[in-house]
Motif scaffolding. Sequence first.
Motif, PDB file in Angstrom:
ATOM      1  N   ARG A 155      14.531 -19.140  54.951  1.00 22.93           N
ATOM      2  CA  ARG A 155      15.950 -19.250  55.307  1.00 22.93           C
ATOM      3  C   ARG A 155      16.784 -19.644  54.099  1.00 22.93           C
ATOM      4  O   ARG A 155      17.878 -19.097  53.883  1.00 22.93           O
ATOM      5  N   LYS A 199      19.874 -17.576  52.539  1.00 21.97           N
ATOM      6  CA  LYS A 199      21.217 -18.134  52.379  1.00 21.97           C
ATOM      7  C   LYS A 199      21.707 -18.033  50.940  1.00 21.97           C
ATOM      8  O   LYS A 199      22.918 -18.021  50.696  1.00 21.97           O
ATOM      9  N   SER A 243      23.508 -12.696  49.233  1.00 21.29           N
ATOM     10  CA  SER A 243      24.654 -12.235  50.026  1.00 21.29           C
ATOM     11  C   SER A 243      24.212 -11.427  51.247  1.00 21.29           C
ATOM     12  O   SER A 243      24.752 -11.613  52.349  1.00 21.29           O
ATOM     13  N   ARG A 297      22.522 -13.777  53.748  1.00 19.28           N
ATOM     14  CA  ARG A 297      23.509 -14.535  54.521  1.00 19.28           C
ATOM     15  C   ARG A 297      24.124 -13.673  55.610  1.00 19.28           C
ATOM     16  O   ARG A 297      24.382 -14.145  56.733  1.00 19.28           O
ATOM     17  N   GLN A 298      24.361 -12.418  55.295  1.00 21.07           N
ATOM     18  CA  GLN A 298      24.932 -11.507  56.287  1.00 21.07           C
ATOM     19  C   GLN A 298      23.970 -11.298  57.455  1.00 21.07           C
ATOM     20  O   GLN A 298      24.383 -11.277  58.621  1.00 21.07           O
ATOM     21  N   LEU A 346      21.655 -13.416  58.470  1.00 25.75           N
ATOM     22  CA  LEU A 346      21.633 -14.661  59.247  1.00 25.75           C
ATOM     23  C   LEU A 346      22.885 -14.804  60.101  1.00 25.75           C
ATOM     24  O   LEU A 346      22.843 -15.369  61.199  1.00 25.75           O
ATOM     25  N   SER A 347      23.997 -14.311  59.593  1.00 22.61           N
ATOM     26  CA  SER A 347      25.257 -14.412  60.329  1.00 22.61           C
ATOM     27  C   SER A 347      25.322 -13.419  61.487  1.00 22.61           C
ATOM     28  O   SER A 347      25.691 -13.771  62.615  1.00 22.61           O
ATOM     29  N   GLU A 348      24.945 -12.163  61.229  1.00 21.31           N
ATOM     30  CA  GLU A 348      25.066 -11.110  62.243  1.00 21.31           C
ATOM     31  C   GLU A 348      23.855 -11.035  63.172  1.00 21.31           C
ATOM     32  O   GLU A 348      23.947 -10.530  64.275  1.00 21.31           O
ATOM     33  N   ARG A 349      22.715 -11.502  62.703  1.00 20.63           N
ATOM     34  CA  ARG A 349      21.471 -11.546  63.475  1.00 20.63           C
ATOM     35  C   ARG A 349      21.132 -10.204  64.138  1.00 20.63           C
ATOM     36  O   ARG A 349      21.021 -10.108  65.356  1.00 20.63           O
ATOM     37  N   GLU A 363      17.967 -21.534  64.335  1.00 15.57           N
ATOM     38  CA  GLU A 363      18.117 -20.596  63.232  1.00 15.57           C
ATOM     39  C   GLU A 363      16.772 -20.136  62.699  1.00 15.57           C
ATOM     40  O   GLU A 363      16.575 -18.954  62.401  1.00 15.57           O
ATOM     41  N   TYR A 419      15.278 -17.459  64.782  1.00 11.98           N
ATOM     42  CA  TYR A 419      15.719 -16.102  64.462  1.00 11.98           C
ATOM     43  C   TYR A 419      15.002 -15.585  63.219  1.00 11.98           C
ATOM     44  O   TYR A 419      14.647 -14.402  63.156  1.00 11.98           O
ATOM     45  N   TYR A 427      18.756  -5.364  54.495  1.00 15.67           N
ATOM     46  CA  TYR A 427      19.338  -4.941  55.772  1.00 15.67           C
ATOM     47  C   TYR A 427      18.807  -3.535  56.044  1.00 15.67           C
ATOM     48  O   TYR A 427      19.483  -2.539  55.860  1.00 15.67           O
TER      49      TYR A 427
END
Length: 298
Positions: A113, A117, A120, A123-124, A126-129, A178, A181, A263
Amino acid sequence: SKTNMAAHCRLLSSFRFTNVLMSRHINGVRPRVIILRAENYSRMSQEQEGGGLSDSKEWTTPPLYHEHVPITLFQRTLLTVGSAAIAIGNPYRHDMVAVLGETTGYFALKRIRDRMKADSIGRQILSERPRINTGTINLEELRGLPDGTFGREYVNWLDRNNVTPDSRAPVKFIDDEELAYVIQRYREVHDLFHTLLGMPTNMVGECTVKMFEAIQTGLPMCVLGAVFGPLRLSSKQRWKLRNYYFPWAVKAGYGAKNLMNVYFERRFHEPLEELRTDLKIPPPPQIPKTNNSNKDRT
């Protein structure tokens, strides 16, 4: 107190964990009881509120997400030992492998994790999952992509190995929403790792991917899979692993970009070879044809 100890012993005696772990039916259905009864154990322990058994905060942790099953240190230890014994005996028991990953992976997941973080794209994610299953990925659309693209090769791999992206079990025993996920993401991109590495689902392929994942993630479950998985192989297969697949997997694991920061869903249209080059994944090892002199190698 004696009251606490007596209550604890009554709960434990009803589960007969020892019988489960010592069962000769280690490749059958019976070991599954260890998970079901651990969940029951957790619920029963929480129902003891007001009694001596739940005076400690350890016993009253509320669920943190939909599938979460709060467990104590004792339960976690028991699940770890039981799932490890069963998974080593039968590496295709994916339910036990999943439990082992959850009960042993906390610190490795924190490192994963933190690396996500610091990136970039990580982080995206982790944010959008994003999730990878048939409800989020249109497999028919991927089948319509040109030959050689990552998405097309991924569905070809699924079809060839009779695998579905819906086969990944939900996370239950991670006490951090978190991190839950993060390990779910790891499970769902595992088949994409197979595609990128060009590895099948046979034991040689799984051991090779586990070695790669052990280097990339540091998850103890991956390390154990790479160490104990080869015990089920023939001497000839172990020789190939030791001399070709494992050295390649270690080199690829250290040299490749962090795949947890990729991604993948947005790169299905890219040619697989170009994606491998971008992620710095070397071509799969080429194994020379064996001859009679190799039969004595172990």
